[in-house]
Scaffold this motif. Structure first.
Motif, PDB file in Angstrom:
ATOM      1  N   GLY A 174     -78.186 -19.690  16.176  1.00 27.81           N
ATOM      2  CA  GLY A 174     -76.903 -19.253  16.596  1.00 27.81           C
ATOM      3  C   GLY A 174     -76.902 -18.208  17.653  1.00 27.81           C
ATOM      4  N   ILE A 175     -77.683 -17.506  17.588  1.00 28.30           N
ATOM      5  CA  ILE A 175     -77.769 -16.452  18.953  1.00 28.30           C
ATOM      6  C   ILE A 175     -78.029 -17.309  20.149  1.00 28.30           C
ATOM      7  CG2 ILE A 175     -79.170 -14.510  20.028  1.00 28.30           C
ATOM      8  CD1 ILE A 175     -77.270 -13.691  17.681  1.00 28.30           C
ATOM      9  N   GLY A 176     -78.805 -18.291  20.140  1.00 32.34           N
ATOM     10  CA  GLY A 176     -79.093 -19.205  21.221  1.00 32.34           C
ATOM     11  C   GLY A 176     -77.810 -19.734  21.945  1.00 32.34           C
ATOM     12  N   MET A 177     -76.984 -20.513  20.738  1.00 29.91           N
ATOM     13  CA  MET A 177     -75.716 -20.970  21.052  1.00 29.91           C
ATOM     14  C   MET A 177     -74.727 -20.097  21.797  1.00 29.91           C
ATOM     15  SD  MET A 177     -75.158 -23.720  18.136  1.00 29.91           S
ATOM     16  CE  MET A 177     -73.594 -24.383  18.985  1.00 29.91           C
ATOM     17  N   ILE A 178     -74.607 -18.727  21.359  1.00 34.64           N
ATOM     18  CA  ILE A 178     -73.670 -17.990  21.903  1.00 34.64           C
ATOM     19  C   ILE A 178     -74.421 -17.256  23.088  1.00 34.64           C
ATOM     20  CG2 ILE A 178     -72.951 -15.552  21.747  1.00 34.64           C
ATOM     21  CD1 ILE A 178     -72.998 -15.799  18.555  1.00 34.64           C
ATOM     22  N   LEU A 179     -75.556 -17.338  23.471  1.00 32.90           N
ATOM     23  CA  LEU A 179     -76.077 -16.965  24.729  1.00 32.90           C
ATOM     24  C   LEU A 179     -75.796 -17.949  25.878  1.00 32.90           C
ATOM     25  CD1 LEU A 179     -79.369 -15.000  23.905  1.00 32.90           C
ATOM     26  CD2 LEU A 179     -77.092 -14.202  24.992  1.00 32.90           C
ATOM     27  N   ILE A 180     -75.604 -19.406  25.413  1.00 29.36           N
ATOM     28  CA  ILE A 180     -75.334 -20.302  26.368  1.00 29.36           C
ATOM     29  C   ILE A 180     -73.868 -20.200  26.600  1.00 29.36           C
ATOM     30  CG2 ILE A 180     -75.164 -22.742  26.736  1.00 29.36           C
ATOM     31  CD1 ILE A 180     -77.210 -23.119  24.717  1.00 29.36           C
ATOM     32  N   VAL A 181     -72.980 -20.271  25.905  1.00 33.18           N
ATOM     33  CA  VAL A 181     -71.613 -19.980  26.203  1.00 33.18           C
ATOM     34  C   VAL A 181     -71.134 -19.152  24.816  1.00 33.18           C
ATOM     35  CG1 VAL A 181     -69.236 -20.902  26.269  1.00 33.18           C
ATOM     36  CG2 VAL A 181     -71.425 -22.065  27.431  1.00 33.18           C
ATOM     37  N   PRO A 182     -70.464 -17.865  25.235  1.00 32.35           N
ATOM     38  CA  PRO A 182     -69.974 -17.153  24.055  1.00 32.35           C
ATOM     39  C   PRO A 182     -69.105 -17.937  23.020  1.00 32.35           C
ATOM     40  CG  PRO A 182     -70.047 -15.948  25.980  1.00 32.35           C
ATOM     41  CD  PRO A 182     -70.372 -17.324  26.357  1.00 32.35           C
ATOM     42  N   THR A 183     -68.160 -18.707  23.498  1.00 34.25           N
ATOM     43  CA  THR A 183     -67.305 -19.207  22.800  1.00 34.25           C
ATOM     44  C   THR A 183     -68.049 -20.271  21.834  1.00 34.25           C
ATOM     45  OG1 THR A 183     -66.696 -20.970  24.359  1.00 34.25           O
ATOM     46  CG2 THR A 183     -65.302 -19.276  24.331  1.00 34.25           C
ATOM     47  N   ASN A 184     -69.214 -20.397  21.784  1.00 32.83           N
ATOM     48  CA  ASN A 184     -69.809 -21.360  20.823  1.00 32.83           C
ATOM     49  C   ASN A 184     -69.893 -20.653  19.642  1.00 32.83           C
ATOM     50  OD1 ASN A 184     -70.637 -23.499  22.432  1.00 32.83           O
ATOM     51  ND2 ASN A 184     -72.703 -22.899  22.978  1.00 32.83           N
ATOM     52  N   ILE A 185     -69.476 -19.582  19.565  1.00 32.55           N
ATOM     53  CA  ILE A 185     -69.543 -18.686  18.132  1.00 32.55           C
ATOM     54  C   ILE A 185     -68.678 -19.697  17.263  1.00 32.55           C
ATOM     55  CG2 ILE A 185     -67.589 -17.053  18.670  1.00 32.55           C
ATOM     56  CD1 ILE A 185     -69.077 -15.030  17.236  1.00 32.55           C
ATOM     57  N   HIS A 186     -67.455 -20.191  17.996  1.00 35.10           N
ATOM     58  CA  HIS A 186     -66.851 -21.210  17.159  1.00 35.10           C
ATOM     59  C   HIS A 186     -67.596 -22.415  16.204  1.00 35.10           C
ATOM     60  CE1 HIS A 186     -63.469 -19.435  18.715  1.00 35.10           C
ATOM     61  NE2 HIS A 186     -63.771 -19.591  19.743  1.00 35.10           N
ATOM     62  N   PHE A 187     -68.692 -22.608  16.682  1.00 34.15           N
ATOM     63  CA  PHE A 187     -69.508 -23.795  16.045  1.00 34.15           C
ATOM     64  C   PHE A 187     -70.163 -22.922  14.792  1.00 34.15           C
ATOM     65  CE2 PHE A 187     -70.155 -25.713  20.216  1.00 34.15           C
ATOM     66  CZ  PHE A 187     -69.337 -26.922  19.645  1.00 34.15           C
TER      67      PHE A 187
END
Length: 190
Positions: A174-187
């Protein structure tokens, strides 16, 4: 007594061979063009963000071109393999290739159908968009890989075996996804 000259494979072996073949074909489709000069958004990201320090990159979000995890991985790759276009795009290539067998595994878990999972992997293998994401190298193929990993980890969490390990991997992915694009927090919220 059966004296057949044919070799029969179990269904599991047939699917394993199919996935290995699709992964190989996917690698062969994704590799050409990896050494082309960088242009467009990738060039802008490279010029703006690759010269920044590690801590500044992690703690400051400058603009929408910043793909922090991808930049970290690309910096490491370029440190190991030298400063060239192939090394810059290598994290995108590796995540794109690794996404193919992972798509099959997640497909089997979600559909309980090996055939359905194979069709999904086949679609991802020949997806023009996925191929483009790898050459564009801005972190989208890494997002696909981490989203699939998140699906696998979620299923493993539901099995409640090695719960702490899978919970830690869920958090890190999850942290990795957010570090790619912060809007990935929706996933993650979904």
């Amino acid at each position: 007594m059966n004296n057949s000259n044919y070799t029969y494979f179990s269904n599991a072996t047939k699917y394993s061979i199919s996935i290995a073949t699709l992964t190989l074909v996917g690698a062969l489709l994704r590799t050409p063009g990896m050494d082309l000069p960088i242009t467009g958004d990738l060039a802008a990201m490279f010029l703006k963000l690759f010269q920044t320090s590690w801590d500044s990159l992690l703690l400051n979000y400058r603009d929408s071109d910043q793909r922090t995890l991808f930049i970290f991985l690309s910096k490491i790759s370029m440190g190991v393999f030298g400063e060239n276009e192939f090394a810059l795009r290598l994290p995108a290539l590796a995540s794109g290739i690794c996404a193919l067998p992972l798509a099959y595994k997640v497909g089997v878990l979600t559909t309980a159908s090996r055939s359905g999972a194979l069709i999904g992997t086949l679609m991802l293998t020949f997806s023009f968009t996925h191929l483009h994401f790898i050459h564009d190298a801005r972190g989208y193929s890494l997002t696909v890989f981490l989203a699939l990993a998140m699906g696998l980890i979620t299923y493993k969490l539901l099995e409640k075996k090695n719960f702490n390990l899978w919970a830690i991997l869920f958090f890190l992915t999850g942290i990795g996804m957010i570090l790619i694009v912060p809007t990935n927090i929706h996933f993650l919220v979904g």
